[in-house]
Motif scaffolding. Structure first.
Motif, PDB file in Angstrom:
ATOM      1  N   ILE A 160      32.424  42.039  52.847  1.00  0.00           N
ATOM      2  CA  ILE A 160      33.204  42.118  54.074  1.00  0.00           C
ATOM      3  C   ILE A 160      33.416  43.543  54.628  1.00  0.00           C
ATOM      4  CG2 ILE A 160      35.472  41.543  55.044  1.00  0.00           C
ATOM      5  CD1 ILE A 160      35.496  39.216  52.917  1.00  0.00           C
ATOM      6  N   ALA A 161      34.238  44.333  53.933  1.00  0.00           N
ATOM      7  CA  ALA A 161      34.825  45.505  54.591  1.00  0.00           C
ATOM      8  C   ALA A 161      33.921  46.731  54.573  1.00  0.00           C
ATOM      9  CB  ALA A 161      36.179  45.828  53.973  1.00  0.00           C
ATOM     10  N   ASN A 166      33.672  48.276  57.838  1.00  0.00           N
ATOM     11  CA  ASN A 166      34.057  48.794  59.167  1.00  0.00           C
ATOM     12  C   ASN A 166      33.020  48.511  60.236  1.00  0.00           C
ATOM     13  OD1 ASN A 166      36.548  49.738  59.710  1.00  0.00           O
ATOM     14  ND2 ASN A 166      36.167  51.843  59.058  1.00  0.00           N
ATOM     15  N   GLN A 178      31.960  42.801  61.096  1.00  0.00           N
ATOM     16  CA  GLN A 178      33.169  42.502  60.305  1.00  0.00           C
ATOM     17  C   GLN A 178      34.345  42.223  61.233  1.00  0.00           C
ATOM     18  OE1 GLN A 178      34.676  45.780  57.982  1.00  0.00           O
ATOM     19  NE2 GLN A 178      36.538  44.693  57.484  1.00  0.00           N
ATOM     20  N   VAL A 207      34.911  42.467  48.600  1.00  0.00           N
ATOM     21  CA  VAL A 207      35.952  42.505  49.641  1.00  0.00           C
ATOM     22  C   VAL A 207      35.872  43.844  50.369  1.00  0.00           C
ATOM     23  CG1 VAL A 207      38.439  42.409  50.080  1.00  0.00           C
ATOM     24  CG2 VAL A 207      37.437  40.959  48.304  1.00  0.00           C
ATOM     25  N   VAL A 208      35.747  44.952  49.592  1.00  0.00           N
ATOM     26  CA  VAL A 208      35.618  46.275  50.231  1.00  0.00           C
ATOM     27  C   VAL A 208      34.426  47.037  49.659  1.00  0.00           C
ATOM     28  CG1 VAL A 208      38.084  46.503  50.763  1.00  0.00           C
ATOM     29  CG2 VAL A 208      37.218  47.434  48.615  1.00  0.00           C
ATOM     30  N   GLU A 222      39.467  52.538  50.313  1.00  0.00           N
ATOM     31  CA  GLU A 222      38.601  51.636  51.092  1.00  0.00           C
ATOM     32  C   GLU A 222      39.387  50.462  51.673  1.00  0.00           C
ATOM     33  OE1 GLU A 222      34.527  52.724  48.655  1.00  0.00           O
ATOM     34  OE2 GLU A 222      35.733  51.023  47.996  1.00  0.00           O
ATOM     35  N   TYR A 223      40.343  49.944  50.920  1.00  0.00           N
ATOM     36  CA  TYR A 223      41.214  48.898  51.473  1.00  0.00           C
ATOM     37  C   TYR A 223      41.929  49.429  52.717  1.00  0.00           C
ATOM     38  CZ  TYR A 223      40.866  45.142  48.024  1.00  0.00           C
ATOM     39  OH  TYR A 223      40.418  44.091  47.265  1.00  0.00           O
ATOM     40  N   LYS A 248      39.095  50.255  55.649  1.00  0.00           N
ATOM     41  CA  LYS A 248      38.163  49.270  56.202  1.00  0.00           C
ATOM     42  C   LYS A 248      38.624  47.822  56.106  1.00  0.00           C
ATOM     43  CE  LYS A 248      35.001  51.718  53.536  1.00  0.00           C
ATOM     44  NZ  LYS A 248      33.725  51.868  52.833  1.00  0.00           N
ATOM     45  N   PHE A 249      39.701  47.571  55.388  1.00  0.00           N
ATOM     46  CA  PHE A 249      40.095  46.172  55.196  1.00  0.00           C
ATOM     47  C   PHE A 249      41.388  45.833  55.933  1.00  0.00           C
ATOM     48  CE2 PHE A 249      42.124  42.737  52.673  1.00  0.00           C
ATOM     49  CZ  PHE A 249      41.202  41.735  52.967  1.00  0.00           C
ATOM     50  N   TYR A 270      41.705  43.123  58.966  1.00  0.00           N
ATOM     51  CA  TYR A 270      42.178  41.775  58.637  1.00  0.00           C
ATOM     52  C   TYR A 270      43.693  41.614  58.749  1.00  0.00           C
ATOM     53  CZ  TYR A 270      37.973  39.279  57.842  1.00  0.00           C
ATOM     54  OH  TYR A 270      36.793  38.616  58.073  1.00  0.00           O
ATOM     55  N   ASP A 288      33.614  45.326  43.908  1.00  0.00           N
ATOM     56  CA  ASP A 288      35.056  45.363  43.593  1.00  0.00           C
ATOM     57  C   ASP A 288      35.305  45.797  42.154  1.00  0.00           C
ATOM     58  OD1 ASP A 288      35.806  44.089  46.156  1.00  0.00           O
ATOM     59  OD2 ASP A 288      34.766  42.365  45.309  1.00  0.00           O
TER      60      ASP A 288
END
Ligand code: FE2
Length: 479
Positions: free
Chosen positions: A145-146, A148, A152, A173-174, A182-183, A186-187, A191, A218
Motif C-alpha cells: 500500500i503505502a 505515497n 495509493q 502496509v508501508v 514511513e507510517y 505515507k500511511f 488513510y 513490514d
C-alpha cells in the motif's frame, strides 16, 4: 481607562466567539495521528461489542478523554483514555499511543465518538460496531500500500467512497521497511486524511475498523534495530487479537532482533505484543478469518504451526465462510515473485478444512485463480523449501466454476490483491494470457485496485474495483 476596558472586553468576546465558531479539529491540532478504530484483542463477537480507539500525541501528560454513544442515544458515555505505549525511537520524536475501549456497543450498530482534551471536544467522528452473523457485511482487501503514489491515494479515496464495514490490509502496509517514519509519511496522511479526495486519500481509519497482517516490507527475517531503530512499527500502531500461535519470543516464526541489548530490551518493553500479534484469527459477520505470516522466516512444515492452522479452521467449522489472509501468493502468474511458492504447503489444510478464499498481496497486481486442489510433491512437502523455492505438485482445477452460472467452487480460490499503491508488476502480461499459468482466470496489472466483498450467510460476492472506480472483476460464490 473605561474605554480601554471596554475595548479589551470586546476583543475577548470576539476571540471566544471565534473559538466557538471554529469546527472541531480546526483549532490547533493536538494530535500527531488522529484517532483510528481497531479491533483490539477481541477475536470473537459478543452480545456487547467493543472496539479500540487509538491516537498518537506528544510525549507530555495531557488530560485526554473519550465519550461515545450509540445511534439514537442522547447521552454520551465516558471511556477511559490511557497510554497504551510510549514510542521513543531514534529518528522520530518521542510520542505516546493512547487508547480507549468503546465497550457495550450494539453488534452492527452505528455509534458516534468524540475525543476531549481538558474536557473540550477536539475530534469527533462515527463508526460501526462489528456486525453479528446472519446479516450482510462488507469489507475491502488490499495489499502493498503505502508508497505515497497517486494510485495509493486514489484507492484510499475509492475505499472511503465504498464505505465497507471494515478493511483488511494484507501485508506490506508501508514501504520499504515497516518504519514509524514511513507510517507517518505515507500511511496515516492518506488513510486517515481529513478529506476524501482522489489526489489525497480518505478518512478511512477514523471511521472504519481496519485490520492488517505482516508482509515482507513490514517485518524481515532479521530486524536490525541499530540500522532501523523505528522498525516493526506494526507492533506499535495496530491493536489486534492476541490469539495466534507465536507464544515464544524467539524461534520458528519469529524475526530475529539485532541491535544493542538496550535497544532490544526497549523494543520488548514498548511492544509486548511482539511477536504474538503477527498471526491471529477473528470472526466478523459470517466470516472466520485466519491471518498468517507468510514471511520466509516461518517454517510451515513445523507440525506445531500446521496444527494451529488446522485447529483454528476446524473450530470455525460452523461459520459459513472461512477466509485466509497471507501476504505471499503461492499461486501466481506474474513473472515477478513467481518462485515464491512456499505457502503451497498449507493448501492441503485449507482444502480439508473448507477454506473458500485465500487473499494475498506481494505481487503488485490483481489475479484470480480457478478453484484449485493441489497435491504437493511429497518429498518437497516433507522438507523445508528454499526461501525462493518452487513447490511442484499435481493440480486439479475446477474450470466449470465461473462465479455467475456455476457458483459452487470445488477447491480454494486464491486471490492476489497487491495493487494497493506500490508500483505495479508486469503490466505487459495483462493482455497476454499465454503468459499466465493454467490456474489463472483473471489478471489485471495496469491499474491500482482493491477487492470489495459482500458477505451473506449463503453467498459471497467479490468485486475488484480500480483506482478510477471501474469494476475490473466480479464473481459470486455460494454454499
Ligand atoms: Fe511483499
Amino acid at each position: 481607562m473605561e474605554r480601554m476596558i471596554r475595548r479589551t472586553f470586546v476583543l475577548c468576546l470576539f476571540a471566544a466567539l471565534d473559538a466557538l465558531l471554529l469546527p472541531v479539529g480546526a483549532q490547533t491540532n493536538p494530535f500527531l495521528t488522529k484517532p483510528y478504530l481497531q479491533l483490539g484483542d477481541a477475536p470473537k463477537p459478543a452480545a456487547k461489542e467493543s472496539l479500540v480507539l487509538l491516537w498518537h500525541a506528544a510525549d507530555t501528560d495531557q488530560a485526554w478523554g473519550v465519550e461515545y454513544k450509540g445511534e439514537g442515544q442522547s447521552k454520551w458515555v465516558p471511556a477511559n483514555a490511557s497510554t497504551l505505549r510510549r514510542v521513543n525511537v531514534k529518528g522520530f520524536e518521542a510520542h505516546r499511543v493512547y487508547q480507549a475501549t468503546l465497550s457495550g456497543l450494539k453488534p452492527g450498530g452505528a455509534f458516534s465518538y468524540r475525543v476531549t482534551l481538558a474536557g473540550k471536544p477536539v475530534f469527533e467522528d462515527k463508526g460501526l460496531a462489528r456486525k453479528p452473523a446472519g446479516v450482510t457485511s462488507t469489507f475491502a482487501v488490499l495489499g502493498d500500500i503505502a508508497q505515497n503514489s497517486d494510485g495509493q491515494k486514489a484507492v484510499a479515496f475509492e475505499i472511503s467512497k465504498a464505505k465497507p464495514d471494515y478493511v483488511f490490509m494484507v501485508g506490506d502496509v508501508v514501504y520499504g521497511r515497516g518504519l514509524v517514519t514511513e507510517y507517518y509519511q505515507k500511511f496515516f496522511p492518506i488513510y486517515n486524511a481529513d478529506q476524501a479526495a482522489r489526489n489525497v486519500g480518505g478518512p478511512v481509519l477514523r471511521s472504519t475498523l481496519t485490520v492488517a497482517n505482516l508482509g515482507n516490507h513490514d517485518s524481515q527475517p532479521q530486524v536490525d534495530l541499530e540500522k532501523t531503530p523505528d522498525g516493526l512499527a506494526y507492533f506499535y500502531y495496530w491493536s489486534q487479537p492476541m490469539n495466534g500461535p507465536l507464544t515464544e519470543k524467539s524461534g520458528n516464526g519469529v524475526p530475529e532482533l539485532k541491535g544493542s541489548s538496550e535497544q532490544v530490551a526497549d523494543f520488548a518493553r514498548t511492544a509486548p505484543n511482539f511477536p504474538r500479534m503477527g498471526m491471529y484469527s477473528f470472526d466478523y459477520g459470517d466470516v472466520h478469518w485466519t491471518m498468517l505470516d507468510s514471511n520466509p522466516y516461518v517454517d510451515w512444515t513445523d507440525p506445531k504451526l500446521r496444527e494451529w492452522v488446522r485447529n483454528d479452521l476446524r473450530a470455525a467449522k460452523k461459520m459459513p465462510w472461512r477466509f485466509v489472509g497471507l501476504h505471499h501468493p503461492p499461486f501466481n502468474s506474474s513473472k515477478a515473485h513467481f518462485n515464491d511458492q512456499w505457502m503451497r504447503l498449507l493448501s492441503d489444510i485449507f482444502e480439508e478444512e473448507g477454506v473458500q478464499v485465500v487473499f494475498s498481496g506481494h505481487v503488485h497486481n490483481y489475479q484470480r485463480s480457478h478453484p484449485i486442489r493441489f497435491k504437493p510433491n511429497a518429498e518437497q512437502a516433507a522438507k523445508r523449501p528454499m526461501i525462493k523455492g518452487k513447490i511442484d505438485g499435481a493440480f486439479t482445477l475446477d474450470k466449470s466454476f465461473d462465479g455467475a452460472k456455476n457458483t459452487k467452487p470445488q477447491g480454494v480460490i486464491w486471490l492476489v490483491t497487491g495493487a494497493g499503491g506500490a508500483g505495479l508488476y508486469n503490466p505487459e502480461q495483462e493482455t497476454d494470457p499465454s503468459s499466465w499459468q493454467e490456474f489463472t482466470v483473471k489478471f489485471v496489472s495496469t491499474i491500482h485496485s482493491f477487492t470489495h466483498v459482500t458477505v451473506n450467510p449463503k453467498s459471497v460476492q467479490i468485486k475488484q474495483i480500480a483506482a478510477d472506480g471501474r469494476e475490473l472483476d466480479k464473481f459470486t460464490i455460494t454454499q
